[in-house]
Write an enzyme that holds these catalytic residues in place. Structure first.
Site, short mmCIF file in Angstrom:
data_model
loop_
_atom_site.label_atom_id
_atom_site.label_comp_id
_atom_site.label_asym_id
_atom_site.label_seq_id
_atom_site.Cartn_x
_atom_site.Cartn_y
_atom_site.Cartn_z
N ASP A 59 0.82 -1.19 0.00
CA ASP A 59 0.00 0.00 0.00
C ASP A 59 0.87 1.26 0.00
OD1 ASP A 59 -2.74 1.24 0.53
OD2 ASP A 59 -1.63 1.98 2.27
N GLU A 65 1.20 -0.45 -5.10
CA GLU A 65 0.19 0.57 -5.30
C GLU A 65 0.94 1.91 -5.38
OE1 GLU A 65 -3.69 2.73 -3.30
OE2 GLU A 65 -1.85 2.36 -2.18
#
Length: 551
Positions: A205, A247
């Site tokens: 993330d 990401e």
């Protein structure tokens, strides 16, 4: 065919399926999904034809950001089950031939995390340097604020110690200090812990934000790339064939750098492509897709883009122009409540008014462009959303399994569900559910299963092959050839809301046979004249080009 020496590149041929534990299936009747519940539904996930499950965060958390605010990296949120439940789930998934990756939140923790709680006790605490502190909120001026709807600064005052702490996301999510070697090593230990339990990799993330440097945007810094090379070296040495998916919501030049020299991430989400698919639909123009694909390829041989239409977040519009953002808002978020930050908080089906033509078109497109498709739970049954739930919770509602109460997700009273099921008449769970759609041969669910089966027969071409665009006179036509090891597939898409046609110069394939891949129907052989197609509105063809029979 796939070379045996390339089997460790499984992710290039795979289809991924994103699953929030909380939203998938409640096995114990508390109104919240759990690991035993997902395990009961693994046969369904397998039936879709996908290859790898991506789990949203399941770690212990106060859930102020749906688990992306981690309180303890080494434990599971009690509502989701136990470590043993997790182990059983992994074992069963692997038995069925499904791989599993999970979210890894590296950038920040919850302000309830014991590391931060210890760090804020006083300025001399040994954990103090695990976070980024300042006497004033003036450092790193000019760094953009990501959550512009809720945050006014990247600094928040800690009243206990009188200093400000740094956070790129919510103020309850302090950033870790990756200049501290202890932090870097601790996060490697987190990775080791879960890979030892059987995970096949991580979706990492918010990767661009790990380090801070004065006078920069504090994004995509060389130190960030060096740390991920450290992680990759560790994983390759200790856990071969595990993957890292980044990401990194960045413009193409910066996004591609996260592949490194095949020594950082094996995969990266193609954020630049995703909104331009929808822009191309609105404008009925293939240029935005062709243009962005040309900027995102090639990638290193052992790397792959992750292709997605929607996921658990808002449809982000950070990496588009102001004009493109206006187009997206006007077409897909006419009601202000549908907008969040610089994005649109909608699921796929309501985003396109549940138009079956468009839904088929979009799924076929991401299944045929260079990269690995990533599907979001419930999109296969055209689930709706609830923009009134706040934040991004409206796209994370309970999975719709049947027309029974609570959509078959849980046996509790409806008031006890973690979130209400969708009852909007256009997307009501009594119609849009797995049981009903599985029984109807013409349902979108069964159509999608057929599409995935078709793709799997040529997974190497779509996942590993090259792409060559064929430019048509009609701007609404998107056409390209996919090549891999002597095999050739022609893909033709009509972006327009009305029927269209196209003629293509395919003379270099003169004499070759043409077979439509979903129906296996033969089309006329290619000759020396331009090849002619007619297409319904928002429709497509996948054509296998076959060499002529030997004389």
């Amino acid at each position: 065919m796939i070379n045996e020496n390339q089997e460790n590149l499984w992710y290039k041929d795979a289809i991924f399926y994103e699953v929030p534990v909380r939203s998938f299936y409640d096995s114990n009747g508390d109104g919240i999904g759990d690991f035993p519940g997902i395990m009961q539904k693994l046969e369904y996930i397998k039936s879709l034809g996908v290859d790898c499950i991506w789990l949203m965060p399941f770690y212990d958390s106060p859930l102020r950001d749906d688990g992306y605010d981690i309180r303890d990296y080494y434990s599971i949120l009690p509502e989701y089950g136990t470590i043993r439940d997790f182990d059983n789930f992994i074992t069963e998934a692997h038995r069925l031939g499904l791989r599993v990756i999970a979210d890894l939140v590296l950038n920040h923790v919850s302000d309830q995390n014991k590391w931060f709680q210890e760090a804020r006790t006083d300025r001399t605490n040994r954990k103090r340097d695990w976070f980024v502190w300042s006497d004033t909120p003036d450092k790193y001026e000019g760094v953009r604020i990501i959550f512009i709807d809720t945050e006014r600064s990247n600094w928040t005052l800690d009243p206990q110690t009188g200093q400000y702490y740094w956070h790129r996301f919510f103020s309850h999510q302090p950033d870790l200090n990756y200049d501290n070697p202890e932090v870097r090593e601790e996060m490697k230990n987190v990775i080791r812990f879960w890979l030892n339990r059987g995970l096949d990799g991580f979706r990492c993330d918010a990767v661009p934000y790990l380090f801070e440097r004065e006078g920069t945007s504090c994004e995509n810094l060389p130190e960030t790339h060096e740390y991920f090379r450290e992680i990759r070296r560790m994983i390759d040495a200790e856990f071969p064939n595990k993957i890292l998916l980044a990401e990194a919501n960045q413009w193409p030049d910066d996004a591609k750098k996260y592949f490194g020299n095949e020594d950082e991430f094996q995969m990266n989400f193609n954020f630049p492509l995703m909104p331009r698919i929808f822009i191309s639909l609105v404008k009925e123009d293939s240029f935005p897709i062709e243009n962005i694909i040309s900027k995102t390829i090639p990638v290193p041989d052992k790397c792959s883009w992750g292709l997605f239409l929607r996921n658990h977040d808002e449809l982000t519009l950070e990496m588009v122009t102001d004009e493109e953002r206006d187009i997206m808002y006007q077409e897909y978020a006419k009601v202000p409540k549908m907008r969040l930050n610089l994005g649109i908080r909608r699921r796929l089906a309501p985003l396109v008014d549940n138009d079956r033509y468009v839904l088929e078109f979009l799924h076929a497109l991401i299944m045929s462009l260079p990269g690995s498709p990533i599907m979001y739970y419930g999109d296969e049954i055209n689930m709706g959303d609830n923009i009134y739930l706040g934040d991004r919770n409206g796209v994370r509602t309970p999975m719709q399994w049947s027309y029974d109460r609570n959509a078959g997700f849980s046996r509790v009273d409806p008031e006890q569900l973690f979130a209400p099921v969708i009852i909007n008449s256009n997307y009501h769970y009594e119609v849009n559910n797995v049981e009903s759609m599985s029984r109807l041969p013409t349902s979108f669910l069964n159509w999608l299963r057929k599409l995935i089966i078709t793709r799997k027969k040529s997974a190497a071409i779509f996942g590993r092959g090259t792409i060559e665009f064929i430019h048509a006179d009609q701007k609404e036509i998107l056409a390209f050839l996919r090549y891999y090891e002597g095999e050739t597939i022609l893909c033709v898409y009509n972006l327009a809301r009305k029927p269209s046609y196209v003629t293509m110069d395919l003379r270099k394939y003169s004499g070759w046979h043409v077979r439509e891949m979903l129906s296996l129907s033969r089309f006329p052989d290619i000759g020396d004249l331009p090849y002619f197609f007619t297409l319904q509105r928002n429709s497509f063809f996948w054509m296998s080009l076959e060499k002529p029979d030997p004389q």
